[in-house]
Design a protein around this motif. Structure first.
Motif, short mmCIF file in Angstrom:
data_model
loop_
_atom_site.label_atom_id
_atom_site.label_comp_id
_atom_site.label_asym_id
_atom_site.label_seq_id
_atom_site.Cartn_x
_atom_site.Cartn_y
_atom_site.Cartn_z
N ASN A 69 0.86 -1.19 0.00
CA ASN A 69 0.00 0.00 0.00
C ASN A 69 0.89 1.24 0.00
OD1 ASN A 69 -2.73 -1.27 0.38
ND2 ASN A 69 -1.75 -2.02 2.24
N ILE A 70 0.34 2.35 -0.46
CA ILE A 70 1.10 3.60 -0.42
C ILE A 70 1.22 4.06 1.03
CG2 ILE A 70 1.06 6.04 -1.09
CD1 ILE A 70 -0.20 5.22 -3.72
N LEU A 71 2.41 4.47 1.41
CA LEU A 71 2.69 4.91 2.78
C LEU A 71 2.46 6.41 2.88
CD1 LEU A 71 3.78 4.06 5.58
CD2 LEU A 71 6.09 4.45 4.69
N ASN A 72 1.48 6.81 3.69
CA ASN A 72 1.10 8.22 3.77
C ASN A 72 1.56 8.91 5.04
OD1 ASN A 72 -0.36 8.36 1.26
ND2 ASN A 72 -1.98 7.13 2.22
N GLU A 73 2.40 8.24 5.82
CA GLU A 73 2.83 8.85 7.08
C GLU A 73 4.33 8.63 7.27
OE1 GLU A 73 0.43 6.81 9.90
OE2 GLU A 73 1.74 5.06 9.96
N GLY A 74 4.95 9.52 8.01
CA GLY A 74 6.37 9.39 8.32
C GLY A 74 7.25 9.77 7.14
N ASN A 75 8.56 9.66 7.39
CA ASN A 75 9.53 10.05 6.37
C ASN A 75 10.19 8.85 5.70
OD1 ASN A 75 9.19 12.85 6.94
ND2 ASN A 75 10.50 12.61 8.76
N GLU A 76 9.72 7.66 6.04
CA GLU A 76 10.33 6.46 5.46
C GLU A 76 9.93 6.30 4.00
OE1 GLU A 76 10.12 2.99 8.57
OE2 GLU A 76 8.41 4.32 8.86
N LYS A 77 10.84 5.75 3.23
CA LYS A 77 10.53 5.44 1.83
C LYS A 77 9.87 4.07 1.72
CE LYS A 77 10.94 6.39 -2.63
NZ LYS A 77 10.31 7.50 -3.31
N VAL A 78 10.26 3.15 2.58
CA VAL A 78 9.69 1.81 2.55
C VAL A 78 9.62 1.26 3.97
CG1 VAL A 78 11.98 0.82 2.07
CG2 VAL A 78 9.94 -0.52 1.58
N ARG A 79 8.50 0.63 4.28
CA ARG A 79 8.30 0.02 5.61
C ARG A 79 7.86 -1.42 5.41
NH1 ARG A 79 4.08 3.13 9.18
NH2 ARG A 79 5.70 4.75 9.00
N LEU A 80 8.51 -2.35 6.12
CA LEU A 80 8.21 -3.78 5.95
C LEU A 80 7.69 -4.37 7.26
CD1 LEU A 80 8.33 -6.48 4.35
CD2 LEU A 80 10.71 -6.70 5.14
N HIS A 81 6.52 -5.03 7.16
CA HIS A 81 5.96 -5.77 8.29
C HIS A 81 6.01 -7.25 7.93
CE1 HIS A 81 4.16 -1.95 9.74
NE2 HIS A 81 3.96 -1.73 8.44
N GLN A 82 6.57 -8.07 8.80
CA GLN A 82 6.71 -9.50 8.53
C GLN A 82 5.92 -10.31 9.54
OE1 GLN A 82 11.27 -9.30 6.75
NE2 GLN A 82 10.93 -10.13 8.77
N ALA A 83 5.29 -11.38 9.06
CA ALA A 83 4.52 -12.28 9.93
C ALA A 83 4.67 -13.70 9.39
CB ALA A 83 3.05 -11.86 9.97
N GLY A 84 4.10 -14.65 10.11
CA GLY A 84 4.21 -16.05 9.69
C GLY A 84 5.53 -16.64 10.13
N LEU A 85 6.14 -17.45 9.29
CA LEU A 85 7.42 -18.06 9.61
C LEU A 85 8.48 -16.98 9.77
CD1 LEU A 85 7.40 -21.06 7.07
CD2 LEU A 85 6.91 -21.13 9.53
N GLU A 86 9.39 -17.21 10.69
CA GLU A 86 10.43 -16.23 10.98
C GLU A 86 11.41 -16.09 9.82
OE1 GLU A 86 13.88 -15.34 14.36
OE2 GLU A 86 12.52 -17.06 14.58
N ILE A 87 11.78 -14.85 9.55
CA ILE A 87 12.78 -14.54 8.52
C ILE A 87 13.98 -13.92 9.21
CG2 ILE A 87 13.26 -13.35 6.35
CD1 ILE A 87 10.22 -13.04 6.01
N GLU A 88 15.13 -14.53 9.03
CA GLU A 88 16.34 -14.00 9.65
C GLU A 88 16.85 -12.80 8.86
OE1 GLU A 88 19.21 -17.08 10.07
OE2 GLU A 88 17.99 -18.26 11.46
N GLY A 89 17.60 -11.94 9.54
CA GLY A 89 18.23 -10.80 8.88
C GLY A 89 17.44 -9.51 9.03
#
Length: 276
Positions: A42-62
């Motif tokens: 979705n388009i991010l309409n708040e904050g100064n970040e260019k990209v924001r990632l939310h992760q769920a489900g199986l764990e992703i390292e890194g």
């Protein structure tokens, strides 16, 4: 906008020669499998970040910035100055399993951004971008049965349909180092080219189709070998490790309703489905 990146299996995987640059040339067949992640942008309409990632489900390292979906966004953003985005990634495909989950996420991210922001990139162009993210990423752009050569990045379409066949996919709680698996490989060419093997009846694949990594991985991890043996005992027509492991798949006849009832361990990821 949401999409569902799927996994792949390798039908045969032959390491044919070592290259001057230290990499290996191989031949394999990628086939899509309906084990899926979920990816939403979705388009991010708040904050100064260019990209924001939310992760769920199986764990992703890194770190998030090293995730291939973020790298895919940054790759296109550098060319098209995209709006800031909010990314939600739900992982169902196990990582480090030879299933191409991360590569699929990256390719589907490119396709999703292309559609969402009307970039009008062709499949050929998307494949070029995907190849910059990883050797097998480009496969997931078209996501059809494909013969792969080189380091897994030179593709040729093939006529192969396993539609209706049942698949049982087992990922044990075992980590296989791809680097170590390659270190023990002795490159060679099979007597019968893989392109010819897949033209044979599936009942003959057991004797003709090989994943070269099994020779080095099975002695180190006999539990993986045991999974393959269990799948054959349960009636699989063909079973093999995919990629450099540790996942193993078994293919069963469409009418076989008693596929693989074995206990593969409480921590094992087990998927049962029908190929498309």
């Amino acid at each position: 906008m949401i999409t569902f990146p799927n996994a792949k299996i390798n039908l045969g995987l032959n390491i044919v020669e070592k290259r001057p640059d230290g990499y290996h040339n191989l031949e394999t067949i990628f086939y899509p499998v309906p084990v899926e992640d979920a990816l939403e942008v979705n388009i991010l309409n708040e904050g100064n970040e260019k990209v924001r990632l939310h992760q769920a489900g199986l764990e992703i390292e890194g770190e998030a910035e090293n995730n291939l979906v973020v790298k895919a966004y940054k790759l296109l953003d550098a060319e098209f100055n995209l709006p800031p985005v909010d990314i939600h990634l739900f992982k169902h495909i196990p990582s480090g399993a030879g299933l191409g989950g991360g590569s699929s996420d990256a390719a589907y991210m490119l396709k999703l951004l292309n559609e969402k922001f009307s970039l009008e990139l062709t499949n050929e162009t998307l494949e070029e971008y995907a190849a910059r993210l990883g050797a097998d990423c480009a496969f997931f752009i078209r996501n059809t049965p494909t013969y792969a050569e080189g380091i897994g990045n030179i593709f040729s379409p093939i006529s192969l349909s396993l539609k209706g066949y049942q698949i049982v996919l087992v990922k044990p709680d075992i980590f296989v180092s791809t680097r170590e698996a390659f270190a023990q490989i002795k490159p060679h060419r099979q007597e019968i080219p893989l392109k010819e093997v897949i033209k044979c009846p599936m009942e003959e694949w057991r004797e003709l189709m090989v994943n070269d990594f099994e020779e080095s991985v099975f002695p180190q991890f006999p539990d993986i070998k045991e999974i393959k043996e269990k799948l054959y005992k349960q009636g699989a027509i063909y079973a093999a490790m995919t990629g450099s492991g540790s996942s193993v798949f078994g293919l069963f006849k469409p009418e076989d309703t008693k596929t693989a009832e074995e206990d593969f361990g409480k921590k094992a990821f087990v998927y049962r489905g029908v190929l498309k």
